[in-house]
Design a protein around this motif. Structure first.
Motif, PDB file in Angstrom:
ATOM      1  N   PHE A 129       5.454  -4.919  -9.133  1.00 34.59           N
ATOM      2  CA  PHE A 129       4.768  -4.994  -7.846  1.00 34.59           C
ATOM      3  C   PHE A 129       3.642  -3.953  -7.860  1.00 34.59           C
ATOM      4  CE2 PHE A 129       5.960  -5.603  -3.104  1.00 34.59           C
ATOM      5  CZ  PHE A 129       4.672  -6.012  -2.841  1.00 34.59           C
ATOM      6  N   THR A 131       0.600  -3.880  -6.785  1.00 31.93           N
ATOM      7  CA  THR A 131      -0.190  -3.660  -5.563  1.00 31.93           C
ATOM      8  C   THR A 131       0.413  -2.535  -4.742  1.00 31.93           C
ATOM      9  OG1 THR A 131      -0.356  -6.044  -5.606  1.00 31.93           O
ATOM     10  CG2 THR A 131      -1.274  -4.923  -3.700  1.00 31.93           C
ATOM     11  N   LEU A 132       1.732  -2.583  -4.586  1.00 34.81           N
ATOM     12  CA  LEU A 132       2.417  -1.556  -3.799  1.00 34.81           C
ATOM     13  C   LEU A 132       2.288  -0.192  -4.471  1.00 34.81           C
ATOM     14  CD1 LEU A 132       4.115  -1.030  -1.332  1.00 34.81           C
ATOM     15  CD2 LEU A 132       6.141  -1.579  -2.625  1.00 34.81           C
ATOM     16  N   TYR A 135      -1.032   1.250  -3.577  1.00 37.55           N
ATOM     17  CA  TYR A 135      -1.124   1.695  -2.177  1.00 37.55           C
ATOM     18  C   TYR A 135      -0.354   2.985  -1.952  1.00 37.55           C
ATOM     19  CZ  TYR A 135      -3.465  -2.566  -0.809  1.00 37.55           C
ATOM     20  OH  TYR A 135      -4.387  -3.571  -0.691  1.00 37.55           O
ATOM     21  N   ARG A 138      -2.253   5.813  -3.455  1.00 32.86           N
ATOM     22  CA  ARG A 138      -3.425   6.133  -2.636  1.00 32.86           C
ATOM     23  C   ARG A 138      -3.020   7.061  -1.478  1.00 32.86           C
ATOM     24  NH1 ARG A 138      -5.105   1.473   1.099  1.00 32.86           N
ATOM     25  NH2 ARG A 138      -3.273   2.286   2.111  1.00 32.86           N
ATOM     26  N   ARG A 190       5.557   2.395   7.263  1.00 29.30           N
ATOM     27  CA  ARG A 190       5.135   1.065   6.824  1.00 29.30           C
ATOM     28  C   ARG A 190       5.806   0.708   5.495  1.00 29.30           C
ATOM     29  NH1 ARG A 190      -0.142   2.062   6.760  1.00 29.30           N
ATOM     30  NH2 ARG A 190      -0.446   1.869   4.536  1.00 29.30           N
ATOM     31  N   TYR A 191       5.838   1.698   4.576  1.00 28.50           N
ATOM     32  CA  TYR A 191       6.447   1.417   3.267  1.00 28.50           C
ATOM     33  C   TYR A 191       7.951   1.221   3.381  1.00 28.50           C
ATOM     34  CZ  TYR A 191       1.955   2.686   1.363  1.00 28.50           C
ATOM     35  OH  TYR A 191       0.628   2.705   1.089  1.00 28.50           O
ATOM     36  N   LYS A 193       9.441  -0.190   5.805  1.00 30.83           N
ATOM     37  CA  LYS A 193       9.604  -1.569   6.269  1.00 30.83           C
ATOM     38  C   LYS A 193       9.454  -2.542   5.093  1.00 30.83           C
ATOM     39  CE  LYS A 193       7.971  -4.554   9.916  1.00 30.83           C
ATOM     40  NZ  LYS A 193       6.732  -4.944  10.568  1.00 30.83           N
ATOM     41  N   ILE A 194       8.479  -2.256   4.218  1.00 29.20           N
ATOM     42  CA  ILE A 194       8.282  -3.128   3.055  1.00 29.20           C
ATOM     43  C   ILE A 194       9.504  -3.081   2.142  1.00 29.20           C
ATOM     44  CG2 ILE A 194       6.918  -3.451   0.947  1.00 29.20           C
ATOM     45  CD1 ILE A 194       4.504  -2.449   2.570  1.00 29.20           C
ATOM     46  N   THR A 197      12.297  -5.158   3.736  1.00 30.05           N
ATOM     47  CA  THR A 197      12.177  -6.594   3.994  1.00 30.05           C
ATOM     48  C   THR A 197      11.655  -7.415   2.808  1.00 30.05           C
ATOM     49  OG1 THR A 197       9.977  -6.186   4.896  1.00 30.05           O
ATOM     50  CG2 THR A 197      11.794  -6.293   6.470  1.00 30.05           C
ATOM     51  N   ASP A 198      10.937  -6.766   1.880  1.00 27.27           N
ATOM     52  CA  ASP A 198      10.267  -7.555   0.850  1.00 27.27           C
ATOM     53  C   ASP A 198      11.259  -8.144  -0.157  1.00 27.27           C
ATOM     54  OD1 ASP A 198       7.086  -7.449  -0.260  1.00 27.27           O
ATOM     55  OD2 ASP A 198       8.649  -8.199  -1.583  1.00 27.27           O
TER      56      ASP A 198
END
Lengths: 397, 131
Positions: A129, A131-132, A135, A138, A190-191, A193-194, A197-198
């Motif tokens: 993953f 993309t995560l 982020y 970053r 936010r992370y 939550k990801i 749920t992801d």
């Protein structure tokens, strides 16, 4: 004599994962024996990164060792330096002012946030993953900036000094740090939550690498791994060193016991650390100079021994210092959490597929630079004996 | 199907500026008090060698000045030269110096085709009348 019976023996694959491997970020060798896809045995082989820091400490003065010990590990350099400095302070009977203790906690908690962020990012990368990963890395830069504002450098802080810290914060820096901490809180939520749920994450992590609480105590695993298996162990709560006795925080535990639980423990600890940083900045005492004059610090070290422990991002880290009254310590013994967590964890891969091996390893947050040492010295006889890490893991020392 | 919040962010990122800094072409924004390259001010240095003794990386070597260039406060004529390749930038030398002779900068650029040390820049700080 005619053949009456044919026995077919299934082929057992021996797959070396490491020391150089795309899925591993550090030089560690996992010799995986697999029956088809299923792992039946794992040998853990280390020794690719030995630098002899304990021996180096015996040749350098107590003050030079602060910076040498800080370089045992790049990510957890502040906790290493803090543990060493506190051990020397116990030896010399020095008590730093409260302001310095609060600032030490601030530096260590910022470090915990960025350490937990990087291992969660690496976990996302290991799962494919990317993309995560990008982020999270970053947003981790914000914390690196906060460390730069506080300590003067992004990674290697060199922030601890006997009798205090090496830099103070003023009003402007305090506001900037608070600003960064408030921004990062939203990102972390936010992370979380990801991660909750992801599908990409939950399908790969849930139910993989389950460790029962009895196994944790049997093999002596530490830190977020123990807390992910419903064992409430935290040196910050146990010892209440520096200012941890005055700062409110919760010890995070999860009951799921799998890789996902360990990553979630880290995420929730990150949030807890954010709250601690905010508390420290809002309640910073001004009882005395936090920065001691390094030119006037004592140059004589009493004979004796001292011991300090600290909760590193990966678990309990201990330093033992033996002084004979000279300018250099007689012995500095470092016991890092990764040593316990990686070398003793061979049992936890068995029964899962080969693809799960990097995932389980990453969920232990391996820090190979911390864990390369295995010489036993008999103090009474003065003999030295090298012991294989396997024997050490079994306790045959 | 990825989590809903990340999908939103990914779409947003298509229309925003890249975060990556193209380092050699544009410089990174650093703090003014970042521990960068530092060097000794020879109008203050007394040549006591304490920085060389305390350096945890053994990056400081004391060199000798020419006889006619020795400043008044430095009768032995010793001055520290920092090898930036060995230096770990802990600033222990800066904090132990009894006369606060080190000048600190936020210069973090360490890439160079030659070996970097502080000799030339330190010698420029020699007091004028003694040159």
């Amino acid at each position: 004599m005619s053949v009456t019976k044919v026995v077919e023996i299934p082929v057992t694959l021996e797959i070396p994962i490491g020391p150089q491997h795309p899925a591993l970020h550090e030089p560690l060798m996992l010799k995986v024996y697999a029956d088809g896809e299923e792992v039946v045995k794992v040998d853990i082989n280390t020794g690719y990164n030995h630098r002899g820091i304990e021996k180096l400490c015996e040749r350098n003065s107590f003050y030079r060792n602060i910076f040498i010990c800080g370089r045992v590990c790049g990510i957890c350099n502040t906790v290493h330096a803090n543990c060493y400095v506190r051990a020397v302070e116990y030896l010399m009977d020095i008590d730093p002012p409260k302001r310095a203790k609060y600032l030490r906690v601030l530096a260590m908690e910022l470090e915990r946030i960025h350490s937990h962020l990087i291992i969660n990012a690496i976990m996302a990368e290991i799962l494919g993953f990317d993309t995560l990963f990008m982020y999270i890395m970053r947003d981790r830069e914000k914390i690196m900036k906060a460390k730069e504002i506080l300590t003067g450098n992004r990674v290697l802080a060199d922030y601890m000094m006997i009798g205090g810290v090496r830099r103070d914060v003023n009003g402007v820096k305090k506001d900037r740090l608070l600003n960064i901490i408030n921004t990062i809180e939203g990102d972390i939520k936010r992370y979380i939550k990801i991660f909750e749920t992801d599908d990409t994450i939950t399908k790969r992590l849930m139910g993989v690498g389950v460790i029962k609480p009895s196994q944790i105590t049997k093999y002596g695993l530490l830190g977020p791994i123990a807390r992910g298996s419903n064992i409430k162990i935290d040196v910050r709560m146990g010892d209440k060193y520096d200012a941890y006795g005055e700062i409110p925080f919760n010890v995070i535990i999860r009951k799921e016991m799998d890789s996902w639980a360990r990553m979630m423990v880290r995420w929730e600890e990150t949030l807890e650390s954010v709250n601690m940083c905010r508390y420290v900045l809002e309640h910073l005492p001004s009882d005395g100079p936090a920065v001691p004059d390094e030119r006037r610090l004592p140059r004589r070290f009493p004979a004796g021994e001292s011991f300090a422990r600290v909760e590193a991002p990966r678990g309990e880290l201990t330093y033992y210092i033996n002084s004979v009254g000279k300018q250099v310590p007689y012995r500095v013994k470092i016991r890092t959490p990764s040593f316990n967590n990686i070398i003793n964890s061979g049992f936890s891969y068995i029964g899962y597929s080969i693809a799960d091996v990097p995932v389980i390893l990453t969920s232990y947050d391996p820090c190979i630079a911390c864990m390369e040492r295995a010489i036993v010295i008999n103090v009474k006889r003065g003999t030295r004996k090298s012991v294989s890490l396997k024997q050490l893991a079994k306790g045959e020392v | 199907m990825p989590g809903p919040s990340l999908l939103k962010e990914v779409l947003q990122r298509f229309f925003s500026k890249p975060v990556t800094i193209q380092y050699p072409f544009e410089s990174t924004d650093v703090e003014k008090d970042l521990r960068g390259k530092h060097y000794a001010d020879l109008s203050k240095c007394i040549g006591c060698s304490l920085c060389a003794i305390e350096c945890p990386a053994d990056a400081i070597v004391m060199e000798k000045l020419q006889e006619n260039k020795k400043p008044k406060q430095n009768p032995r004529g010793l001055y520290p030269v920092i090898d930036y390749g060995l230096c770990v930038f802990c600033y222990r030398c800066v904090t132990v110096c009894p006369v606060k002779a080190f000048i600190t900068t936020d210069n973090y650029h360490l890439a160079s085709p030659t070996k970097l040390n502080s000799r030339d820049i330190t010698l420029k700080t020699l007091p004028e009348k003694k040159r």
